[in-house]
Design a protein around this motif. Structure first.
Motif, PDB file in Angstrom:
ATOM      1  N   ILE A 128       2.937   8.210   4.745  1.00 13.54           N
ATOM      2  CA  ILE A 128       3.600   8.304   6.044  1.00 13.54           C
ATOM      3  C   ILE A 128       2.811   7.555   7.110  1.00 13.54           C
ATOM      4  N   ILE A 129       1.505   7.693   7.081  1.00 13.56           N
ATOM      5  CA  ILE A 129       0.673   7.001   8.069  1.00 13.56           C
ATOM      6  C   ILE A 129       0.762   5.491   7.887  1.00 13.56           C
ATOM      7  N   ILE A 130       0.778   5.034   6.643  1.00 15.01           N
ATOM      8  CA  ILE A 130       0.926   3.594   6.381  1.00 15.01           C
ATOM      9  C   ILE A 130       2.304   3.123   6.840  1.00 15.01           C
TER      10      ILE A 130
ATOM     11  N   SER B 299       2.235   2.633  10.551  1.00  7.61           N
ATOM     12  CA  SER B 299       1.582   1.385  10.939  1.00  7.61           C
ATOM     13  C   SER B 299       2.464   0.181  10.621  1.00  7.61           C
ATOM     14  N   TYR B 300       3.213   0.246   9.522  1.00  8.74           N
ATOM     15  CA  TYR B 300       4.172  -0.808   9.195  1.00  8.74           C
ATOM     16  C   TYR B 300       5.204  -0.957  10.313  1.00  8.74           C
ATOM     17  N   SER B 301       5.734   0.159  10.784  1.00 11.88           N
ATOM     18  CA  SER B 301       6.747   0.112  11.841  1.00 11.88           C
ATOM     19  C   SER B 301       6.173  -0.417  13.147  1.00 11.88           C
ATOM     20  N   LEU B 302       4.940  -0.030  13.467  1.00 12.25           N
ATOM     21  CA  LEU B 302       4.332  -0.527  14.695  1.00 12.25           C
ATOM     22  C   LEU B 302       4.064  -2.031  14.628  1.00 12.25           C
ATOM     23  N   VAL B 303       3.595  -2.510  13.491  1.00  7.78           N
ATOM     24  CA  VAL B 303       3.376  -3.957  13.337  1.00  7.78           C
ATOM     25  C   VAL B 303       4.707  -4.691  13.400  1.00  7.78           C
ATOM     26  N   MET B 304       5.730  -4.114  12.800  1.00 11.31           N
ATOM     27  CA  MET B 304       7.047  -4.747  12.852  1.00 11.31           C
ATOM     28  C   MET B 304       7.570  -4.814  14.278  1.00 11.31           C
ATOM     29  N   SER B 305       7.298  -3.790  15.079  1.00 15.25           N
ATOM     30  CA  SER B 305       7.734  -3.843  16.478  1.00 15.25           C
ATOM     31  C   SER B 305       6.958  -4.906  17.260  1.00 15.25           C
ATOM     32  N   ILE B 306       5.692  -5.119  16.921  1.00 16.80           N
ATOM     33  CA  ILE B 306       4.936  -6.207  17.563  1.00 16.80           C
ATOM     34  C   ILE B 306       5.521  -7.557  17.172  1.00 16.80           C
ATOM     35  N   ILE B 307       5.891  -7.699  15.919  1.00 15.99           N
ATOM     36  CA  ILE B 307       6.495  -8.955  15.464  1.00 15.99           C
ATOM     37  C   ILE B 307       7.830  -9.191  16.159  1.00 15.99           C
ATOM     38  N   TRP B 308       8.632  -8.153  16.332  1.00 17.02           N
ATOM     39  CA  TRP B 308       9.894  -8.307  17.055  1.00 17.02           C
ATOM     40  C   TRP B 308       9.639  -8.746  18.495  1.00 17.02           C
ATOM     41  N   THR B 309       8.577  -8.221  19.097  1.00 15.85           N
ATOM     42  CA  THR B 309       8.233  -8.635  20.466  1.00 15.85           C
ATOM     43  C   THR B 309       7.847 -10.112  20.501  1.00 15.85           C
TER      44      THR B 309
ATOM     45  N   ALA C 101       0.821  -1.217   0.000  1.00 13.83           N
ATOM     46  CA  ALA C 101       0.000   0.000   0.000  1.00 13.83           C
ATOM     47  C   ALA C 101       0.851   1.262   0.000  1.00 13.83           C
ATOM     48  N   VAL C 102       1.945   1.264   0.723  1.00 14.08           N
ATOM     49  CA  VAL C 102       2.782   2.467   0.764  1.00 14.08           C
ATOM     50  C   VAL C 102       3.471   2.698  -0.578  1.00 14.08           C
ATOM     51  N   SER C 103       3.730   1.648  -1.316  1.00 13.82           N
ATOM     52  CA  SER C 103       4.375   1.837  -2.614  1.00 13.82           C
ATOM     53  C   SER C 103       3.396   2.318  -3.686  1.00 13.82           C
ATOM     54  N   PHE C 104       2.106   2.022  -3.524  1.00 12.38           N
ATOM     55  CA  PHE C 104       1.115   2.444  -4.504  1.00 12.38           C
ATOM     56  C   PHE C 104       0.343   3.692  -4.103  1.00 12.38           C
ATOM     57  N   SER C 105       0.585   4.221  -2.934  1.00 14.74           N
ATOM     58  CA  SER C 105      -0.149   5.389  -2.454  1.00 14.74           C
ATOM     59  C   SER C 105       0.312   6.649  -3.175  1.00 14.74           C
ATOM     60  N   LYS C 106      -0.644   7.436  -3.623  1.00 15.61           N
ATOM     61  CA  LYS C 106      -0.320   8.682  -4.330  1.00 15.61           C
ATOM     62  C   LYS C 106      -0.191   9.863  -3.364  1.00 15.61           C
TER      63      LYS C 106
ATOM     64  N   ALA D  11      12.411  -4.384  19.180  1.00 12.22           N
ATOM     65  CA  ALA D  11      11.036  -3.876  19.172  1.00 12.22           C
ATOM     66  C   ALA D  11      10.982  -2.427  19.638  1.00 12.22           C
ATOM     67  N   ILE D  12      11.714  -2.119  20.697  1.00 10.43           N
ATOM     68  CA  ILE D  12      11.733  -0.747  21.203  1.00 10.43           C
ATOM     69  C   ILE D  12      12.404   0.185  20.198  1.00 10.43           C
ATOM     70  N   THR D  13      13.484  -0.283  19.589  1.00  7.13           N
ATOM     71  CA  THR D  13      14.168   0.535  18.590  1.00  7.13           C
ATOM     72  C   THR D  13      13.282   0.781  17.378  1.00  7.13           C
ATOM     73  N   GLU D  14      12.594  -0.240  16.904  1.00  7.90           N
ATOM     74  CA  GLU D  14      11.705  -0.088  15.756  1.00  7.90           C
ATOM     75  C   GLU D  14      10.557   0.864  16.067  1.00  7.90           C
ATOM     76  N   ALA D  15      10.002   0.764  17.259  1.00  6.03           N
ATOM     77  CA  ALA D  15       8.911   1.656  17.626  1.00  6.03           C
ATOM     78  C   ALA D  15       9.394   3.091  17.769  1.00  6.03           C
ATOM     79  N   ALA D  16      10.543   3.270  18.379  1.00  2.02           N
ATOM     80  CA  ALA D  16      11.041   4.631  18.606  1.00  2.02           C
ATOM     81  C   ALA D  16      11.547   5.279  17.326  1.00  2.02           C
ATOM     82  N   VAL D  17      12.351   4.558  16.576  1.00  7.75           N
ATOM     83  CA  VAL D  17      12.953   5.141  15.381  1.00  7.75           C
ATOM     84  C   VAL D  17      12.004   5.058  14.190  1.00  7.75           C
ATOM     85  N   GLY D  18      11.457   3.880  13.940  1.00  7.16           N
ATOM     86  CA  GLY D  18      10.614   3.691  12.771  1.00  7.16           C
ATOM     87  C   GLY D  18       9.309   4.465  12.828  1.00  7.16           C
ATOM     88  N   ALA D  19       8.567   4.291  13.900  1.00  5.97           N
ATOM     89  CA  ALA D  19       7.269   4.951  14.003  1.00  5.97           C
ATOM     90  C   ALA D  19       7.378   6.340  14.608  1.00  5.97           C
ATOM     91  N   GLY D  20       8.397   6.587  15.386  1.00 11.12           N
ATOM     92  CA  GLY D  20       8.502   7.870  16.073  1.00 11.12           C
ATOM     93  C   GLY D  20       9.310   8.912  15.345  1.00 11.12           C
TER      94      GLY D  20
END
Length: 84
Positions: free
Chosen positions: A29-31, A34-44, A18-23, A52-61
């Protein structure tokens, strides 16, 4: 538990596509957030809380904040209360 992992992986792939096809840049950015937050859940779930903490802080934050500031600087985001 395994069903949750499959759902998260499907959502992760859907966010990546979705992020690659979004105009719209704001939607991208919002997608991405959400990708980063899901990835942090997967790391957990993979029992790697440091990643997980790094992905949430850097990726989503931090990265998302920098993207929002860049959109504001290049005037791609409208000011609140601005005329359309």
């Amino acid at each position: 538990m395994q069903v949750l992992e499959y759902i998260l992986l499907i959502f992760l792939v859907a966010c990546a596509i979705a992020v690659s096809f979004s105009k719209n840049l704001l939607n991208s950015i919002i997608i991405f957030m959400s990708y980063s937050l899901v990835m942090s859940i997967i790391w957990t779930l993979l029992e790697s809380p440091d990643l997980a903490i790094t992905e949430a802080a850097v990726g989503a934050g931090v990265t998302s904040l920098l993207f929002f500031m860049t959109l504001k600087k290049i005037h791609a985001m409208r000011e609140e209360g601005a005329e359309e």
